[in-house]
Design a protein around this motif. Structure first.
Motif, PDB file in Angstrom:
ATOM      1  N   ARG A  31       0.818  -1.197   0.000  1.00  0.00           N
ATOM      2  CA  ARG A  31       0.000   0.000   0.000  1.00  0.00           C
ATOM      3  C   ARG A  31       0.854   1.250   0.000  1.00  0.00           C
ATOM      4  NH1 ARG A  31      -2.644   1.475   4.365  1.00  0.00           N
ATOM      5  NH2 ARG A  31      -1.660  -0.162   5.570  1.00  0.00           N
ATOM      6  N   GLY A  80      -3.838   1.322  -3.324  1.00  0.00           N
ATOM      7  CA  GLY A  80      -4.787   1.573  -2.246  1.00  0.00           C
ATOM      8  C   GLY A  80      -4.850   2.996  -1.745  1.00  0.00           C
ATOM      9  N   SER A 118      -4.566  -4.686  10.692  1.00  0.00           N
ATOM     10  CA  SER A 118      -4.903  -5.858   9.893  1.00  0.00           C
ATOM     11  C   SER A 118      -4.725  -5.508   8.428  1.00  0.00           C
ATOM     12  CB  SER A 118      -6.355  -6.262  10.115  1.00  0.00           C
ATOM     13  OG  SER A 118      -6.502  -6.912  11.346  1.00  0.00           O
ATOM     14  N   THR A 120      -5.421  -4.706   4.737  1.00  0.00           N
ATOM     15  CA  THR A 120      -6.634  -4.138   4.151  1.00  0.00           C
ATOM     16  C   THR A 120      -7.166  -5.055   3.049  1.00  0.00           C
ATOM     17  OG1 THR A 120      -5.417  -2.998   2.415  1.00  0.00           O
ATOM     18  CG2 THR A 120      -5.698  -1.801   4.492  1.00  0.00           C
ATOM     19  N   SER A 121      -8.342  -4.712   2.529  1.00  0.00           N
ATOM     20  CA  SER A 121      -8.896  -5.527   1.435  1.00  0.00           C
ATOM     21  C   SER A 121      -7.973  -5.482   0.210  1.00  0.00           C
ATOM     22  CB  SER A 121     -10.303  -5.049   1.074  1.00  0.00           C
ATOM     23  OG  SER A 121     -10.285  -3.673   0.816  1.00  0.00           O
ATOM     24  N   ASP A 122      -7.298  -4.334   0.008  1.00  0.00           N
ATOM     25  CA  ASP A 122      -6.324  -4.253  -1.095  1.00  0.00           C
ATOM     26  C   ASP A 122      -5.146  -5.204  -0.861  1.00  0.00           C
ATOM     27  OD1 ASP A 122      -7.469  -2.301  -2.833  1.00  0.00           O
ATOM     28  OD2 ASP A 122      -6.928  -0.754  -1.380  1.00  0.00           O
ATOM     29  N   ASP A 123      -4.674  -5.264   0.391  1.00  0.00           N
ATOM     30  CA  ASP A 123      -3.571  -6.180   0.723  1.00  0.00           C
ATOM     31  C   ASP A 123      -3.987  -7.626   0.463  1.00  0.00           C
ATOM     32  OD1 ASP A 123      -1.857  -4.142   1.670  1.00  0.00           O
ATOM     33  OD2 ASP A 123      -2.698  -4.275   3.701  1.00  0.00           O
ATOM     34  N   ILE A 124      -5.212  -7.934   0.861  1.00  0.00           N
ATOM     35  CA  ILE A 124      -5.711  -9.303   0.688  1.00  0.00           C
ATOM     36  C   ILE A 124      -5.786  -9.652  -0.799  1.00  0.00           C
ATOM     37  CG2 ILE A 124      -7.725 -10.821   1.030  1.00  0.00           C
ATOM     38  CD1 ILE A 124      -8.201  -9.236   3.693  1.00  0.00           C
ATOM     39  N   LEU A 125      -6.307  -8.709  -1.598  1.00  0.00           N
ATOM     40  CA  LEU A 125      -6.382  -8.922  -3.051  1.00  0.00           C
ATOM     41  C   LEU A 125      -5.003  -9.116  -3.653  1.00  0.00           C
ATOM     42  CD1 LEU A 125      -9.041  -6.404  -4.407  1.00  0.00           C
ATOM     43  CD2 LEU A 125      -9.023  -8.910  -4.671  1.00  0.00           C
ATOM     44  N   GLU A 128      -3.707 -12.523  -2.733  1.00  0.00           N
ATOM     45  CA  GLU A 128      -4.380 -13.572  -3.497  1.00  0.00           C
ATOM     46  C   GLU A 128      -3.789 -13.670  -4.895  1.00  0.00           C
ATOM     47  OE1 GLU A 128      -6.769 -15.838  -2.739  1.00  0.00           O
ATOM     48  OE2 GLU A 128      -6.349 -15.168  -0.691  1.00  0.00           O
ATOM     49  N   THR A 162      -5.285 -13.114   8.666  1.00  0.00           N
ATOM     50  CA  THR A 162      -6.074 -12.263   7.757  1.00  0.00           C
ATOM     51  C   THR A 162      -5.715 -12.527   6.296  1.00  0.00           C
ATOM     52  OG1 THR A 162      -6.183 -10.566   9.465  1.00  0.00           O
ATOM     53  CG2 THR A 162      -6.794  -9.886   7.253  1.00  0.00           C
TER      54      THR A 162
END
Ligand code: GTP
Ligand code: MG
Length: 190
Positions: A31, A80, A118, A120-125, A128, A162
């Motif tokens: 990010r 992000g 935690s 973020t949703s960007d990190d998770i994407l 993945e 996470t």
């Protein structure tokens, strides 16, 4: 590897602007504001080789740092960052994904996440997406100096769960301020 021979080499957006040689590369992705440029400076014992932006979202391009003609550190644009337009976001995503998926010399990817929060949703994407590629990667938990010692374990296990990290994926806690984690990160790179 002589760290005194580290220098900024080139800024690129498209593959035909990347350095044209076979020197191996490692890259740092994460990010905006997570500490990519600061980490590069800390690793190379420099204060201002990689630009640390006063305002986040400033590194829009890919910067290549040549270390002794033997290794490149590649500073990717941060993702992000909320305050940019949709089309800008799309073009950054393209810059990052093109580099990560096409660059042959790329040996290892370091995904940086802030140890305090935690992912973020960007990190998770992003994670993945990394997982789906045939690439070797390691997680770096940045800004270690900002959490009390007693909380570190808890923060690391939150990041692991996470991101749903596989057992064998390493998390290296790191601080650009105190240089904690620097030796472990160099070991990983070399
Ligand atoms: P973009 O280029 O916008 O993607 O950001 P970046 O990921 O390169 O982050 P950068 O290195 O510019 O750091 C962002 C801010 O976080 C700066 O104010 C840094 O001084 C601060 N920072 C980075 N790493 C650390 C760290 O380990 N500890 C502390 N306390 N601050 C840090
Ligand atoms: Mg930066």
């Amino acid at each position: 590897l002589n760290l005194n021979n580290a220098r900024y080499e080139i800024t690129a957006v498209k593959p035909d602007q990347y350095p044209k040689n076979d020197i191996p590369e490692v890259t740092f992705v994460g990010r905006s504001n997570v500490g990519k440029s600061s980490l590069i400076n800390a690793m190379l014992n420099r204060k201002n080789l990689a630009r640390v932006a006063a305002t986040p979202g400033k590194t829009r391009l890919i910067n290549f740092y040549n270390i002794d003609d033997q290794l490149y550190f590649v500073d990717l644009p941060g993702y992000g960052f909320a305050k940019v337009s949709k089309s800008m976001k799309a073009s950054w995503k393209d810059v990052i994904e093109t580099y990560l998926s096409e660059r042959k010399q790329l040996r290892k990817i370091f995904l940086l996440v802030d140890i305090r929060h935690s992912p973020t949703s960007d990190d998770i994407l992003m994670h993945e997406w990394l997982k789906s590629m045939e690439r070797s990667y390691v997680i770096v938990a940045t800004k270690l100096d900002k959490v009390p010692r007693s909380k570190i374990k808890e923060r690391i296990s939150d990041i692991r769960s996470t991101l749903k990290l596989e057992e064998h994926i390493k998390i290296i806690p790191f601080s650009s301020e105190t240089k904690q984690g620097r030796d472990e990160l160099w070991e990983e790179i070399l």
